[in-house]
Scaffold this motif. Structure first.
Motif, PDB file in Angstrom:
ATOM      1  N   HIS A 100      21.501  34.770  47.417  1.00  0.00           N
ATOM      2  CA  HIS A 100      22.850  35.248  47.119  1.00  0.00           C
ATOM      3  C   HIS A 100      23.710  34.060  46.731  1.00  0.00           C
ATOM      4  O   HIS A 100      23.704  33.037  47.419  1.00  0.00           O
ATOM      5  N   THR A 122      19.865  37.179  59.514  1.00  0.00           N
ATOM      6  CA  THR A 122      20.794  38.257  59.885  1.00  0.00           C
ATOM      7  C   THR A 122      20.853  38.430  61.406  1.00  0.00           C
ATOM      8  O   THR A 122      21.937  38.507  61.995  1.00  0.00           O
ATOM      9  N   LYS A 133      16.502  39.119  44.312  1.00  0.00           N
ATOM     10  CA  LYS A 133      15.538  39.413  45.370  1.00  0.00           C
ATOM     11  C   LYS A 133      14.153  39.571  44.768  1.00  0.00           C
ATOM     12  O   LYS A 133      14.025  39.997  43.610  1.00  0.00           O
ATOM     13  N   ALA A 141      20.449  49.968  51.399  1.00  0.00           N
ATOM     14  CA  ALA A 141      19.693  49.164  52.373  1.00  0.00           C
ATOM     15  C   ALA A 141      19.419  47.764  51.845  1.00  0.00           C
ATOM     16  O   ALA A 141      18.633  47.028  52.431  1.00  0.00           O
ATOM     17  N   ASN A 142      20.071  47.392  50.726  1.00  0.00           N
ATOM     18  CA  ASN A 142      19.706  46.128  50.077  1.00  0.00           C
ATOM     19  C   ASN A 142      20.856  45.142  49.939  1.00  0.00           C
ATOM     20  O   ASN A 142      20.612  43.937  49.867  1.00  0.00           O
ATOM     21  N   VAL A 143      22.087  45.636  49.827  1.00  0.00           N
ATOM     22  CA  VAL A 143      23.195  44.708  49.591  1.00  0.00           C
ATOM     23  C   VAL A 143      24.399  44.995  50.506  1.00  0.00           C
ATOM     24  O   VAL A 143      25.533  45.082  50.059  1.00  0.00           O
ATOM     25  N   ASN A 144      24.102  45.088  51.802  1.00  0.00           N
ATOM     26  CA  ASN A 144      25.207  45.143  52.773  1.00  0.00           C
ATOM     27  C   ASN A 144      26.062  43.886  52.663  1.00  0.00           C
ATOM     28  O   ASN A 144      27.248  43.900  52.980  1.00  0.00           O
ATOM     29  N   VAL A 145      25.421  42.816  52.211  1.00  0.00           N
ATOM     30  CA  VAL A 145      26.117  41.535  52.091  1.00  0.00           C
ATOM     31  C   VAL A 145      27.356  41.653  51.191  1.00  0.00           C
ATOM     32  O   VAL A 145      28.404  41.107  51.516  1.00  0.00           O
ATOM     33  N   ARG A 185      13.576  43.621  53.021  1.00  0.00           N
ATOM     34  CA  ARG A 185      14.955  43.745  52.528  1.00  0.00           C
ATOM     35  C   ARG A 185      15.916  42.908  53.346  1.00  0.00           C
ATOM     36  O   ARG A 185      17.049  42.680  52.952  1.00  0.00           O
ATOM     37  N   THR A 186      15.493  42.492  54.533  1.00  0.00           N
ATOM     38  CA  THR A 186      16.402  41.862  55.513  1.00  0.00           C
ATOM     39  C   THR A 186      16.039  40.406  55.753  1.00  0.00           C
ATOM     40  O   THR A 186      14.916  40.110  56.175  1.00  0.00           O
ATOM     41  N   GLY A 187      16.997  39.508  55.526  1.00  0.00           N
ATOM     42  CA  GLY A 187      16.758  38.090  55.787  1.00  0.00           C
ATOM     43  C   GLY A 187      16.712  37.800  57.293  1.00  0.00           C
ATOM     44  O   GLY A 187      17.412  38.437  58.076  1.00  0.00           O
ATOM     45  N   ALA A 221      23.593  38.349  56.605  1.00  0.00           N
ATOM     46  CA  ALA A 221      22.699  37.598  55.731  1.00  0.00           C
ATOM     47  C   ALA A 221      23.480  36.735  54.736  1.00  0.00           C
ATOM     48  O   ALA A 221      22.883  36.142  53.841  1.00  0.00           O
ATOM     49  N   ASN A 233      17.614  33.431  51.670  1.00  0.00           N
ATOM     50  CA  ASN A 233      17.181  33.977  52.955  1.00  0.00           C
ATOM     51  C   ASN A 233      15.674  34.244  52.983  1.00  0.00           C
ATOM     52  O   ASN A 233      15.156  34.943  52.108  1.00  0.00           O
ATOM     53  N   ASN A 288      15.516  36.140  49.520  1.00  0.00           N
ATOM     54  CA  ASN A 288      16.674  36.919  49.091  1.00  0.00           C
ATOM     55  C   ASN A 288      17.807  35.927  48.824  1.00  0.00           C
ATOM     56  O   ASN A 288      18.318  35.301  49.765  1.00  0.00           O
TER      57      ASN A 288
HETATM   58  O1  OAA Z   1      22.454  42.637  52.456  1.00  0.00           O
HETATM   59  C1  OAA Z   1      21.399  43.093  52.920  1.00  0.00           C
HETATM   60  O2  OAA Z   1      21.291  44.278  53.307  1.00  0.00           O
HETATM   61  C2  OAA Z   1      20.209  42.230  53.115  1.00  0.00           C
HETATM   62  C3  OAA Z   1      20.162  41.033  52.299  1.00  0.00           C
HETATM   63  O3  OAA Z   1      20.572  40.987  51.160  1.00  0.00           O
HETATM   64  C4  OAA Z   1      19.537  39.870  52.894  1.00  0.00           C
HETATM   65  O4  OAA Z   1      19.053  39.947  54.028  1.00  0.00           O
HETATM   66  O5  OAA Z   1      19.547  38.807  52.255  1.00  0.00           O
END
Ligand code: OAA
Ligand code: NDP
Length: 268
Positions: free
Chosen positions: A220, A249, A146, A187-191, A244-246, A122, A237, A218
């Motif tokens: 960033h 991704t 977000k 589950a929110n900022v894997n980025v 939570r997921t763009g 994402a 996104n 979302n």
């Molecule tokens: O990082 C993540 O898990 C999801 C995220 O921020 C996005 O999809 O923009």
């Protein structure tokens, strides 16, 4: 050319899009198997889509696939990666935050000759960050905004009694390192975990997280200061069916998969 066999672990927002695209046909790639928490639900969805693929257990994925796309909850990362890496195979990891406290998975890939691939997902610009990391990066700072529903329920909010319900103005809910953010918002900022792995690591990469009722996407933004370049990047996104997921991704996964077999590779 023998097609590369792709497995999908987790048939949610990302997994379903990737399964659909593979079933529709991607040069040099084939959908080889799927693993899901609820095999019955997975079979029903595959059937409804007219997609033919076996639903298998996580531990038997190595006998079906050369590369598995991990797009399941962070808590399942070990169970997906260990069998594949032990069999000298590849795993494309989306739950990047769960990699930070598990350096032993990277060691397993190294010792067995497997590979962990973290796609840009994402985010944006990991090509530039990995290039700058070949020199010296002084700092990497990220700010994430977000819609509150994209953060609701995160462990950090629950543990600290922070409510994002009914906000009328942006609220900064977190400021700290990528390592701390990955623990508090798995589950929110894997980025930010992917950004840390690309650049200067989880302790020196910093992030602010805002719950912002004024945004629908979302968002960033990243600032990098290095001895080769100074750059800033931002992305907005559009959320997928999982807020939570763009949406981008899953497309990033498809682009990274296509590169596995492409005669021309663009970008690092
Ligand atoms: O990082 C993540 O898990 C999801 C995220 O921020 C996005 O999809 O923009
Ligand atoms: N790196 C990046 O840029 C990004 C990473 N992500 C991460 O990617 C991962 C997937 O995201 P997304 O598709 O939106 O998530 P979803 O919640 O939409 O899908 C996850 C799927 O995994 C399934 N699942 C649960 N347990 C298991 C198990 N033991 N074995 C196999 N499958 C299981 C769930 O099934 P059920 O619903 O039946 O429980 C669900 O279908 C998440 O960790 C997310 O945080 C997301 C966005 C960006």
């Amino acid at each position: 050319m023998v097609p590369m066999r792709i497995g999908i672990a987790g048939l949610g927002a990302i997994g379903r899009t990737v399964a659909r695209a593979l079933a529709d046909g991607m040069p040099g790639l084939e959908l080889a198997c799927v693993a899901a928490r609820d095999p019955g639900k997975a079979r029903a969805w595959l059937e409804s889509q007219g997609i033919v693929a076996p639903v298998v257990k996580l531990e038997s994925m190595p006998s079906h696939a050369d590369l598995v796309v991990e797009c399941a909850p962070a808590s399942v990362l070990d169970d997906i990666c260990r069998p594949m890496l032990s069999a000298r195979k590849k795993v494309m990891v989306l739950s990047a935050g769960a990699l930070l406290p598990r350096p032993e998975l990277i060691e397993l890939a190294r010792s067995k000759g497997g590979q962990i691939i973290v796609p840009t997902g994402a985010l944006i610009g990991l090509d530039a960050v990995t290039a700058a990391a070949q020199g010296t990066i002084h700092s990497v700072r990220m700010v994430t905004r977000k819609p509150p529903r994209g953060l609701a329920g995160a462990p950090y909010l629950v543990e600290n009694g922070i409510s994002v319900d009914g906000l009328t103005a942006p609220l900064r809910v977190f400021a700290g390192s990528a390592r701390e953010a990955a623990i508090g918002f798995p589950a929110n900022v894997n980025v930010v975990a992917a950004l840390a792995l690309a650049g200067i690591g989880p302790d020196r990469t910093t992030i602010e997280i805002w719950a912002d009722p004024g945004v629908e996407r979302n968002c960033h933004s990243i600032e990098v200061d290095a001895d080769s370049a100074k750059f800033s990047m931002s992305i907005e996104n559009i959320p997928s069916e999982n807020p939570r997921t763009g949406r981008i991704t899953a497309l990033s996964v498809l682009a990274a998969l296509a590169k596995q077999r492409a005669p021309l590779r663009v970008g690092t």
